[in-house]
Design an enzyme around this catalytic site. Sequence first.
Site: not given
Ligand code: NI
Length: 168
Positions: A46, A51, A88-89, A130-131, A134
Site C-alpha cells: 500500500g 508518502q 511502512c515504506l 494503515h493507508e 496516512h
Molecule cells: Ni505506511
Amino acid sequence: MAIRKIVTLGDDTLRKNCKKQEKFDLRLWTLLKDMADTMYKADGVGLAAPQVGILRRVVVIDVGDGLVELVNPEIIESSGKQCGREGCLSLPGRQAIVTRPNHVTVRAQDRRGRFFEFEAEELFARAVCHELDHLDGVLYIDRMDRELTPEEIEGHVPEDDAEEEHAE
Ligand code: NI
C-alpha cells in the site's frame, strides 16, 4: 513508468492532514499510476499520496488480489480485532505489532469520481486502516503495541497473525 521518491520519517509531509481530491483529471490518473509503480517497485502492499509528497486523499493498495485505487476514502464501519505485524515504506527496516479492526467497510471514489463501497478483511483491512491513517498524518508507530527487534523482524513472532512481512 515513473517512480516517485518515498519520503521517510522526519519529513513534515507525513504529519499533515491531506486535502480532499476535487478533480478527477489526468493529473490524478498520473499520480495514481506513479503511486502504483512506486509501491510495486518498493515491494509494498500500500502507498498513500503524502508518502510521495502529495497532500491529497489518494491511496493505492495491493495485498495480492489486484490493484485498488481509493480517492477520498472513508471507513464507515469497522468490527473485530486483529493483532499482527506491520511495516511502512516510510519507515524502512522497522516493524511493529499493531492491533487493527479485522473487518472494515469503506466508501471511496474511483479515478472518475464515482462513489463505491467495499468490505475488507484481515490483511486487506489492515492495509486500508494503515493507508487511511496516512491521510490524517497518523503513522503506525502512533498506534503500535510494541516495536519488533531486528531478530523478530527476521523470524516468527508469537502474536503475529499474518506471518508475512509487508510494508504499507
Ligand atoms: Ni505506511
